[in-house]
Design a protein around this motif. Structure first.
Motif, PDB file in Angstrom:
ATOM      1  N   LYS A   7      26.191  28.531   8.483  1.00 27.96           N
ATOM      2  CA  LYS A   7      25.573  27.586   9.417  1.00 27.96           C
ATOM      3  C   LYS A   7      24.575  26.727   8.635  1.00 27.96           C
ATOM      4  CE  LYS A   7      27.349  29.526  13.169  1.00 27.96           C
ATOM      5  NZ  LYS A   7      28.747  29.330  13.285  1.00 27.96           N
ATOM      6  N   THR A   8      25.114  25.771   7.910  1.00 23.68           N
ATOM      7  CA  THR A   8      24.273  24.898   7.088  1.00 23.68           C
ATOM      8  C   THR A   8      24.419  23.462   7.559  1.00 23.68           C
ATOM      9  OG1 THR A   8      26.025  24.558   5.478  1.00 23.68           O
ATOM     10  CG2 THR A   8      24.546  26.402   5.083  1.00 23.68           C
ATOM     11  N   PRO A   9      23.447  22.617   7.263  1.00 25.18           N
ATOM     12  CA  PRO A   9      23.560  21.217   7.663  1.00 25.18           C
ATOM     13  C   PRO A   9      24.753  20.552   6.983  1.00 25.18           C
ATOM     14  CG  PRO A   9      21.338  21.720   6.880  1.00 25.18           C
ATOM     15  CD  PRO A   9      22.195  22.906   6.579  1.00 25.18           C
ATOM     16  N   ALA A  10      25.421  19.689   7.715  1.00 27.54           N
ATOM     17  CA  ALA A  10      26.549  18.942   7.158  1.00 27.54           C
ATOM     18  C   ALA A  10      26.026  17.716   6.419  1.00 27.54           C
ATOM     19  CB  ALA A  10      27.492  18.517   8.277  1.00 27.54           C
ATOM     20  N   PRO A  11      26.789  17.207   5.458  1.00 29.88           N
ATOM     21  CA  PRO A  11      26.384  15.985   4.781  1.00 29.88           C
ATOM     22  C   PRO A  11      26.370  14.811   5.762  1.00 29.88           C
ATOM     23  CG  PRO A  11      28.431  16.864   3.846  1.00 29.88           C
ATOM     24  CD  PRO A  11      28.038  17.742   4.967  1.00 29.88           C
ATOM     25  N   THR A  12      25.530  13.849   5.477  1.00 25.25           N
ATOM     26  CA  THR A  12      25.500  12.630   6.263  1.00 25.25           C
ATOM     27  C   THR A  12      26.589  11.703   5.728  1.00 25.25           C
ATOM     28  OG1 THR A  12      23.134  12.845   6.618  1.00 25.25           O
ATOM     29  CG2 THR A  12      24.076  10.665   6.949  1.00 25.25           C
ATOM     30  N   ILE A  13      27.489  11.305   6.611  1.00 25.39           N
ATOM     31  CA  ILE A  13      28.570  10.411   6.205  1.00 25.39           C
ATOM     32  C   ILE A  13      28.210   8.996   6.626  1.00 25.39           C
ATOM     33  CG2 ILE A  13      31.019   9.864   6.481  1.00 25.39           C
ATOM     34  CD1 ILE A  13      31.469  12.863   7.003  1.00 25.39           C
ATOM     35  N   THR A  14      28.255   8.085   5.654  1.00 25.14           N
ATOM     36  CA  THR A  14      27.978   6.680   5.908  1.00 25.14           C
ATOM     37  C   THR A  14      29.236   5.876   5.577  1.00 25.14           C
ATOM     38  OG1 THR A  14      27.240   6.234   3.641  1.00 25.14           O
ATOM     39  CG2 THR A  14      25.562   7.049   5.201  1.00 25.14           C
ATOM     40  N   ALA A  15      29.201   4.583   5.864  1.00 23.32           N
ATOM     41  CA  ALA A  15      30.340   3.724   5.520  1.00 23.32           C
ATOM     42  C   ALA A  15      30.615   3.788   4.018  1.00 23.32           C
ATOM     43  CB  ALA A  15      30.076   2.288   5.968  1.00 23.32           C
ATOM     44  N   LEU A  16      29.553   3.882   3.209  1.00 22.95           N
ATOM     45  CA  LEU A  16      29.707   3.921   1.753  1.00 22.95           C
ATOM     46  C   LEU A  16      30.333   5.231   1.278  1.00 22.95           C
ATOM     47  CD1 LEU A  16      29.163   2.504  -0.974  1.00 22.95           C
ATOM     48  CD2 LEU A  16      26.906   3.568  -0.938  1.00 22.95           C
ATOM     49  N   THR A  17      29.960   6.357   1.895  1.00 23.17           N
ATOM     50  CA  THR A  17      30.441   7.663   1.434  1.00 23.17           C
ATOM     51  C   THR A  17      31.693   8.149   2.156  1.00 23.17           C
ATOM     52  OG1 THR A  17      29.033   8.902   2.965  1.00 23.17           O
ATOM     53  CG2 THR A  17      28.094   8.356   0.798  1.00 23.17           C
ATOM     54  N   ALA A  18      32.110   7.472   3.207  1.00 21.70           N
ATOM     55  CA  ALA A  18      33.263   7.910   4.009  1.00 21.70           C
ATOM     56  C   ALA A  18      34.527   8.132   3.176  1.00 21.70           C
ATOM     57  CB  ALA A  18      33.519   6.937   5.150  1.00 21.70           C
ATOM     58  N   PRO A  19      34.876   7.257   2.210  1.00 23.47           N
ATOM     59  CA  PRO A  19      36.087   7.526   1.418  1.00 23.47           C
ATOM     60  C   PRO A  19      36.003   8.831   0.614  1.00 23.47           C
ATOM     61  CG  PRO A  19      35.454   5.230   1.205  1.00 23.47           C
ATOM     62  CD  PRO A  19      34.321   5.928   1.905  1.00 23.47           C
ATOM     63  N   PHE A  20      34.824   9.160   0.110  1.00 25.90           N
ATOM     64  CA  PHE A  20      34.635  10.414  -0.622  1.00 25.90           C
ATOM     65  C   PHE A  20      34.908  11.599   0.297  1.00 25.90           C
ATOM     66  CE2 PHE A  20      31.908  14.025  -1.654  1.00 25.90           C
ATOM     67  CZ  PHE A  20      32.309  14.303  -2.948  1.00 25.90           C
ATOM     68  N   TRP A  21      34.316  11.593   1.509  1.00 23.27           N
ATOM     69  CA  TRP A  21      34.458  12.714   2.427  1.00 23.27           C
ATOM     70  C   TRP A  21      35.859  12.791   3.021  1.00 23.27           C
ATOM     71  CZ3 TRP A  21      31.474  16.334   1.390  1.00 23.27           C
ATOM     72  CH2 TRP A  21      30.169  16.096   0.957  1.00 23.27           C
ATOM     73  N   LYS A  22      36.515  11.670   3.222  1.00 21.92           N
ATOM     74  CA  LYS A  22      37.906  11.679   3.705  1.00 21.92           C
ATOM     75  C   LYS A  22      38.800  12.353   2.665  1.00 21.92           C
ATOM     76  CE  LYS A  22      41.610   8.678   5.441  1.00 21.92           C
ATOM     77  NZ  LYS A  22      42.687   9.325   4.759  1.00 21.92           N
ATOM     78  N   ALA A  23      38.629  11.980   1.396  1.00 22.15           N
ATOM     79  CA  ALA A  23      39.409  12.597   0.319  1.00 22.15           C
ATOM     80  C   ALA A  23      39.104  14.097   0.236  1.00 22.15           C
ATOM     81  CB  ALA A  23      39.112  11.916  -1.013  1.00 22.15           C
ATOM     82  N   ALA A  24      37.834  14.470   0.332  1.00 27.02           N
ATOM     83  CA  ALA A  24      37.454  15.884   0.272  1.00 27.02           C
ATOM     84  C   ALA A  24      38.142  16.669   1.387  1.00 27.02           C
ATOM     85  CB  ALA A  24      35.947  16.038   0.353  1.00 27.02           C
ATOM     86  N   GLU A  25      38.186  16.087   2.572  1.00 24.51           N
ATOM     87  CA  GLU A  25      38.827  16.768   3.699  1.00 24.51           C
ATOM     88  C   GLU A  25      40.313  16.985   3.430  1.00 24.51           C
ATOM     89  OE1 GLU A  25      38.471  19.078   6.739  1.00 24.51           O
ATOM     90  OE2 GLU A  25      36.743  18.059   5.879  1.00 24.51           O
ATOM     91  N   GLU A  26      40.908  16.098   2.623  1.00 24.30           N
ATOM     92  CA  GLU A  26      42.323  16.219   2.261  1.00 24.30           C
ATOM     93  C   GLU A  26      42.532  17.056   0.998  1.00 24.30           C
ATOM     94  OE1 GLU A  26      43.449  12.100   1.958  1.00 24.30           O
ATOM     95  OE2 GLU A  26      43.338  11.803   4.132  1.00 24.30           O
ATOM     96  N   GLY A  27      41.438  17.632   0.451  1.00 21.44           N
ATOM     97  CA  GLY A  27      41.547  18.483  -0.729  1.00 21.44           C
ATOM     98  C   GLY A  27      41.548  17.721  -2.042  1.00 21.44           C
ATOM     99  N   ARG A  28      41.127  16.462  -2.006  1.00 19.31           N
ATOM    100  CA  ARG A  28      41.095  15.636  -3.222  1.00 19.31           C
ATOM    101  C   ARG A  28      39.653  15.303  -3.578  1.00 19.31           C
ATOM    102  NH1 ARG A  28      42.517  10.730  -2.247  1.00 19.31           N
ATOM    103  NH2 ARG A  28      42.485  10.857   0.014  1.00 19.31           N
ATOM    104  N   LEU A  29      39.419  15.015  -4.860  1.00 25.53           N
ATOM    105  CA  LEU A  29      38.137  14.505  -5.324  1.00 25.53           C
ATOM    106  C   LEU A  29      38.344  13.040  -5.673  1.00 25.53           C
ATOM    107  CD1 LEU A  29      35.199  14.785  -6.218  1.00 25.53           C
ATOM    108  CD2 LEU A  29      36.039  15.548  -8.454  1.00 25.53           C
TER     109      LEU A  29
END
Length: 136
Positions: A7-29
């Protein structure tokens, strides 16, 4: 150890960081790449820190890196991490050049070596895929 139940805080997703987090969710860096000077860039930003160009595009990284430094955390900064102490965080230098702070996966008794090869292991932490690394 089930990191997804933390139960930890989630990262803040912004328009700038959204592509990074989308890739992470798909298992990619995915990291930024400058089309002007050919440099790879991490953390996400609007302009290249090497040549100041705004021609940054997202590209998948190899997932290979070198462990530059690490710390075993015994007293976390957030109580949500208490169930898994001690745990390890480290600075890894991606094969593409940038460094990043990441969770380091290891089994009890595993020795970590600065300079060792590590590779990405997409890991569910608090309900989100995060780019964690493990010694190769």
């Amino acid at each position: 150890m089930n990191l997804d139940l933390l139960k930890t805080p989630a990262p803040t997703i912004t328009a700038l960081t959204a592509p990074f987090w989308k890739a992470a969710e798909e298992g990619r860096l995915s990291i930024q790449h400058c089309e002007e000077c050919d440099a790879h860039v991490f953390y996400p930003r609007p302009i290249c820190p090497h040549c100041w160009s705004d021609k940054l595009v997202w590209k998948d990284a190899s997932g290979r890196a070198t462990l530059k430094s690490f710390s075993v955390v015994h007293k976390p900064g957030h109580p949500g991490w208490l169930p898994i102490v001690p745990y390890t965080v480290g600075v890894v230098e991606l094969e593409e050049g940038p460094t990043m702070l990441a969770f380091i996966l290891r089994d009890a008794g595993d020795e970590l070596d600065v300079g060792a090869a590590v590779h990405i292991v997409p890991t569910r932490i608090s309900g989100r895929n995060m780019p964690a690394f493990k010694q190769s």
